[in-house]
Design a protein around this motif. Sequence first.
Motif, PDB file in Angstrom:
ATOM      1  N   VAL A 182      -4.663  13.371  -1.905  1.00  0.00           N
ATOM      2  CA  VAL A 182      -4.526  12.134  -1.135  1.00  0.00           C
ATOM      3  C   VAL A 182      -4.482  10.928  -2.065  1.00  0.00           C
ATOM      4  CG1 VAL A 182      -5.754  10.569   0.428  1.00  0.00           C
ATOM      5  CG2 VAL A 182      -5.512  12.982   1.025  1.00  0.00           C
ATOM      6  N   LEU A 183      -5.368  10.890  -3.048  1.00  0.00           N
ATOM      7  CA  LEU A 183      -5.381   9.778  -3.999  1.00  0.00           C
ATOM      8  C   LEU A 183      -4.079   9.735  -4.798  1.00  0.00           C
ATOM      9  CD1 LEU A 183      -9.064  10.026  -5.271  1.00  0.00           C
ATOM     10  CD2 LEU A 183      -8.059   8.137  -3.974  1.00  0.00           C
ATOM     11  N   TRP A 184      -3.574  10.889  -5.185  1.00  0.00           N
ATOM     12  CA  TRP A 184      -2.323  10.940  -5.950  1.00  0.00           C
ATOM     13  C   TRP A 184      -1.151  10.468  -5.094  1.00  0.00           C
ATOM     14  CZ3 TRP A 184       2.188  14.056  -5.670  1.00  0.00           C
ATOM     15  CH2 TRP A 184       3.011  13.975  -6.794  1.00  0.00           C
ATOM     16  N   LEU A 185      -1.073  10.915  -3.845  1.00  0.00           N
ATOM     17  CA  LEU A 185       0.012  10.505  -2.958  1.00  0.00           C
ATOM     18  C   LEU A 185      -0.052   9.016  -2.654  1.00  0.00           C
ATOM     19  CD1 LEU A 185      -0.060  13.541  -0.494  1.00  0.00           C
ATOM     20  CD2 LEU A 185       1.851  12.933  -2.009  1.00  0.00           C
ATOM     21  N   SER A 186      -1.266   8.486  -2.558  1.00  0.00           N
ATOM     22  CA  SER A 186      -1.427   7.054  -2.277  1.00  0.00           C
ATOM     23  C   SER A 186      -0.818   6.200  -3.382  1.00  0.00           C
ATOM     24  CB  SER A 186      -2.914   6.708  -2.120  1.00  0.00           C
ATOM     25  OG  SER A 186      -3.459   7.361  -0.996  1.00  0.00           O
TER      26      SER A 186
ATOM     27  N   PHE B  27       1.866   6.631  -4.708  1.00  0.00           N
ATOM     28  CA  PHE B  27       3.313   6.566  -4.501  1.00  0.00           C
ATOM     29  C   PHE B  27       3.674   5.867  -3.188  1.00  0.00           C
ATOM     30  CE2 PHE B  27       2.659   9.950  -7.511  1.00  0.00           C
ATOM     31  CZ  PHE B  27       3.677   9.766  -8.431  1.00  0.00           C
ATOM     32  N   GLY B  28       2.696   5.143  -2.634  1.00  0.00           N
ATOM     33  CA  GLY B  28       2.986   4.309  -1.482  1.00  0.00           C
ATOM     34  C   GLY B  28       2.724   4.943  -0.126  1.00  0.00           C
ATOM     35  N   LEU B  29       2.291   6.214  -0.090  1.00  0.00           N
ATOM     36  CA  LEU B  29       1.976   6.821   1.201  1.00  0.00           C
ATOM     37  C   LEU B  29       0.687   6.223   1.738  1.00  0.00           C
ATOM     38  CD1 LEU B  29       4.019   8.963   0.011  1.00  0.00           C
ATOM     39  CD2 LEU B  29       2.860  10.606   1.487  1.00  0.00           C
ATOM     40  N   ASN B  30       0.718   5.857   2.995  1.00  0.00           N
ATOM     41  CA  ASN B  30      -0.429   5.191   3.620  1.00  0.00           C
ATOM     42  C   ASN B  30      -1.340   6.246   4.244  1.00  0.00           C
ATOM     43  OD1 ASN B  30      -2.151   3.591   5.300  1.00  0.00           O
ATOM     44  ND2 ASN B  30      -0.602   1.961   5.235  1.00  0.00           N
ATOM     45  N   ILE B  31      -2.351   6.664   3.506  1.00  0.00           N
ATOM     46  CA  ILE B  31      -3.239   7.746   3.929  1.00  0.00           C
ATOM     47  C   ILE B  31      -4.686   7.275   3.870  1.00  0.00           C
ATOM     48  CG2 ILE B  31      -3.914  10.139   3.580  1.00  0.00           C
ATOM     49  CD1 ILE B  31      -1.369  10.610   2.045  1.00  0.00           C
ATOM     50  N   LYS B  32      -5.444   7.633   4.898  1.00  0.00           N
ATOM     51  CA  LYS B  32      -6.878   7.344   4.929  1.00  0.00           C
ATOM     52  C   LYS B  32      -7.653   8.617   5.229  1.00  0.00           C
ATOM     53  CE  LYS B  32      -6.804   2.486   6.392  1.00  0.00           C
ATOM     54  NZ  LYS B  32      -7.331   1.503   7.388  1.00  0.00           N
ATOM     55  N   CYS B  33      -8.848   8.715   4.666  1.00  0.00           N
ATOM     56  CA  CYS B  33      -9.754   9.826   4.954  1.00  0.00           C
ATOM     57  C   CYS B  33     -11.052   9.277   5.527  1.00  0.00           C
ATOM     58  CB  CYS B  33     -10.065  10.622   3.687  1.00  0.00           C
ATOM     59  SG  CYS B  33      -8.656  11.523   3.018  1.00  0.00           S
ATOM     60  N   PHE B  34     -11.489   9.866   6.631  1.00  0.00           N
ATOM     61  CA  PHE B  34     -12.729   9.453   7.284  1.00  0.00           C
ATOM     62  C   PHE B  34     -13.689  10.638   7.308  1.00  0.00           C
ATOM     63  CE2 PHE B  34      -9.420   6.751   8.909  1.00  0.00           C
ATOM     64  CZ  PHE B  34      -9.994   5.494   8.964  1.00  0.00           C
ATOM     65  N   LYS B  35     -14.851  10.442   6.708  1.00  0.00           N
ATOM     66  CA  LYS B  35     -15.889  11.471   6.754  1.00  0.00           C
ATOM     67  C   LYS B  35     -16.766  11.207   7.969  1.00  0.00           C
ATOM     68  CE  LYS B  35     -19.582  13.623   4.100  1.00  0.00           C
ATOM     69  NZ  LYS B  35     -20.342  13.634   2.823  1.00  0.00           N
ATOM     70  N   VAL B  36     -16.793  12.157   8.895  1.00  0.00           N
ATOM     71  CA  VAL B  36     -17.575  11.984  10.111  1.00  0.00           C
ATOM     72  C   VAL B  36     -18.794  12.898  10.029  1.00  0.00           C
ATOM     73  CG1 VAL B  36     -16.115  13.651  11.348  1.00  0.00           C
ATOM     74  CG2 VAL B  36     -17.548  12.102  12.645  1.00  0.00           C
TER      75      VAL B  36
ATOM     76  N   ASP C  37     -17.174   7.265   8.394  1.00  0.00           N
ATOM     77  CA  ASP C  37     -17.182   6.528   7.131  1.00  0.00           C
ATOM     78  C   ASP C  37     -15.843   6.698   6.428  1.00  0.00           C
ATOM     79  OD1 ASP C  37     -17.999   5.104   4.910  1.00  0.00           O
ATOM     80  OD2 ASP C  37     -18.953   6.839   3.968  1.00  0.00           O
ATOM     81  N   GLN C  38     -15.131   5.582   6.220  1.00  0.00           N
ATOM     82  CA  GLN C  38     -13.851   5.641   5.507  1.00  0.00           C
ATOM     83  C   GLN C  38     -14.139   5.816   4.023  1.00  0.00           C
ATOM     84  OE1 GLN C  38     -10.869   2.570   6.389  1.00  0.00           O
ATOM     85  NE2 GLN C  38     -10.376   2.516   4.204  1.00  0.00           N
ATOM     86  N   ILE C  39     -13.707   6.961   3.476  1.00  0.00           N
ATOM     87  CA  ILE C  39     -13.996   7.238   2.066  1.00  0.00           C
ATOM     88  C   ILE C  39     -12.766   7.061   1.176  1.00  0.00           C
ATOM     89  CG2 ILE C  39     -15.909   8.795   2.592  1.00  0.00           C
ATOM     90  CD1 ILE C  39     -13.996  11.163   2.029  1.00  0.00           C
ATOM     91  N   ILE C  40     -11.570   7.132   1.753  1.00  0.00           N
ATOM     92  CA  ILE C  40     -10.336   6.870   0.995  1.00  0.00           C
ATOM     93  C   ILE C  40      -9.378   6.088   1.891  1.00  0.00           C
ATOM     94  CG2 ILE C  40      -8.320   7.868  -0.136  1.00  0.00           C
ATOM     95  CD1 ILE C  40      -9.963  10.312  -0.825  1.00  0.00           C
ATOM     96  N   PRO C  41      -8.885   4.928   1.417  1.00  0.00           N
ATOM     97  CA  PRO C  41      -9.397   4.191   0.256  1.00  0.00           C
ATOM     98  C   PRO C  41     -10.767   3.605   0.558  1.00  0.00           C
ATOM     99  CG  PRO C  41      -7.782   2.871   1.431  1.00  0.00           C
ATOM    100  CD  PRO C  41      -7.797   4.202   2.107  1.00  0.00           C
ATOM    101  N   VAL C  42     -11.558   3.402  -0.472  1.00  0.00           N
ATOM    102  CA  VAL C  42     -12.898   2.863  -0.296  1.00  0.00           C
ATOM    103  C   VAL C  42     -12.796   1.470   0.304  1.00  0.00           C
ATOM    104  CG1 VAL C  42     -15.030   2.198  -1.452  1.00  0.00           C
ATOM    105  CG2 VAL C  42     -13.758   4.202  -2.234  1.00  0.00           C
TER     106      VAL C  42
ATOM    107  N   TYR D  23      -4.526   0.780  -0.081  1.00  0.00           N
ATOM    108  CA  TYR D  23      -3.308   1.470  -0.513  1.00  0.00           C
ATOM    109  C   TYR D  23      -2.282   1.395   0.611  1.00  0.00           C
ATOM    110  CZ  TYR D  23      -6.238   3.450  -4.158  1.00  0.00           C
ATOM    111  OH  TYR D  23      -7.074   3.607  -5.224  1.00  0.00           O
ATOM    112  N   THR D  24      -1.462   0.366   0.594  1.00  0.00           N
ATOM    113  CA  THR D  24      -0.428   0.216   1.618  1.00  0.00           C
ATOM    114  C   THR D  24       0.950   0.405   1.002  1.00  0.00           C
ATOM    115  OG1 THR D  24      -0.354  -2.166   1.241  1.00  0.00           O
ATOM    116  CG2 THR D  24      -1.807  -1.391   2.993  1.00  0.00           C
ATOM    117  N   ILE D  25       1.893   0.736   1.831  1.00  0.00           N
ATOM    118  CA  ILE D  25       3.261   0.959   1.351  1.00  0.00           C
ATOM    119  C   ILE D  25       3.940  -0.381   1.125  1.00  0.00           C
ATOM    120  CG2 ILE D  25       5.517   1.899   1.985  1.00  0.00           C
ATOM    121  CD1 ILE D  25       4.022   3.980   3.622  1.00  0.00           C
TER     122      ILE D  25
END
Length: 375
Positions: free
Chosen positions: A162-166, A168-177, A191-196, A202-204
């Motif tokens: 996810v961090l690597w793809l971000s 390159f402009g991909l708009n990805i978020k990870c939420f730890k529940v 809790d949003q862990i990526i991006p912090v 990290y927006t396109i």
Amino acid sequence: MYILDQNNNILQKAHVCTFKELNLEERKHLQEWIAAEPSSLGEDLLIIQKEFDGFADTKERLDLLALDKQGRLVIIENKLDDSGRDVTWQAIKYASYCSSLSKAQIIQIYQKYLMGKDIYAEESISEFMDGTPIEDIELNPDNSQRIFFVAANFRKEVTSSVLWLSNFGLNIKCFKVTPYQYNGRVLMDFDQIIPVKDTEDYTIRMATKKQEAAQEAGATAVRRTKRYAYWQEFIEYNKKIGGPYASSNGTPDAWLGKSIGISGMSCNVIINNANTSTEIYINFGDKAANKEAFDFLKQYQSEIDEALSSYKLDWQRMDDRVTCRIRVTRNDLSYTNEDQKDEIFTFLTESAKAFISVFSKYAQKYKKQSLHTHK
């Protein structure tokens, strides 16, 4: 997580659990929570479908499909206690499938999701977009899809990709529940862990953004020009047959109005991509006055429905809005279908003529009562 016991001024520890321990399921629980409260993911989202499977040549389903405030599609993939290894690739596939969805298709997908509710997809999207007319809203602009992952734990291979793809402009978020138990109750922390949070998002950023904006502005101008020409033909048709809109002026809007003899009530004819409608529109500029006028007409609903028995009237008081309306809609007629033009002109003219004839009588009754009441 700690809970403050204000009576004793102490912190009480809430115990971390797993979804499995709580007998909670991905689709039955986690998915439904997010669908009912999408703001749990940190922003305003409009859920437009659950378990979406409208992909050609595949039976795959994405968990939740949403729109954000910029009209971008948001693919939401939920996992329970473990994200799994392949969730990134799975979501990228879904994003690629969704990339070709047109505005009309998105509206249809959302309308299907709203089935059984007295809500129109176009109006709901317009409200979500702070009242912007649906024709001026761009949905799913090129390469703008976003991906949200929701899970209790993320494997290293997932966060790394996810961090690597971000980058390159991909708009990805990870939420730890994380579920907690305290005093017989279950607490849920997203809790949003990526991006912090509180760091650069990290927006396109696309080099062609200005060009796309110019293209959309051009598309909007084309739509407005097309509607203006359409209404001009409709007005000419009314002139030939002595219709109620013979003396109207052209407009680039999706509706054309005609007074029914009282300021604040009009008979509007409406053309949209997905349907065609005629309505009595009530707007005195004051919510209370609008509801009062609607309630007055509602007293005569059985008489009015009988007088207009050729049409299935939809009485919409719309308590959450300022205005009210009584509408008949043809979902099988679209002004974008050139072959339906004659049928649309006939339907709008005849229904408007009938509406004006019937409702103008009751409007005058209301006008007299209102003048007497407010003397």
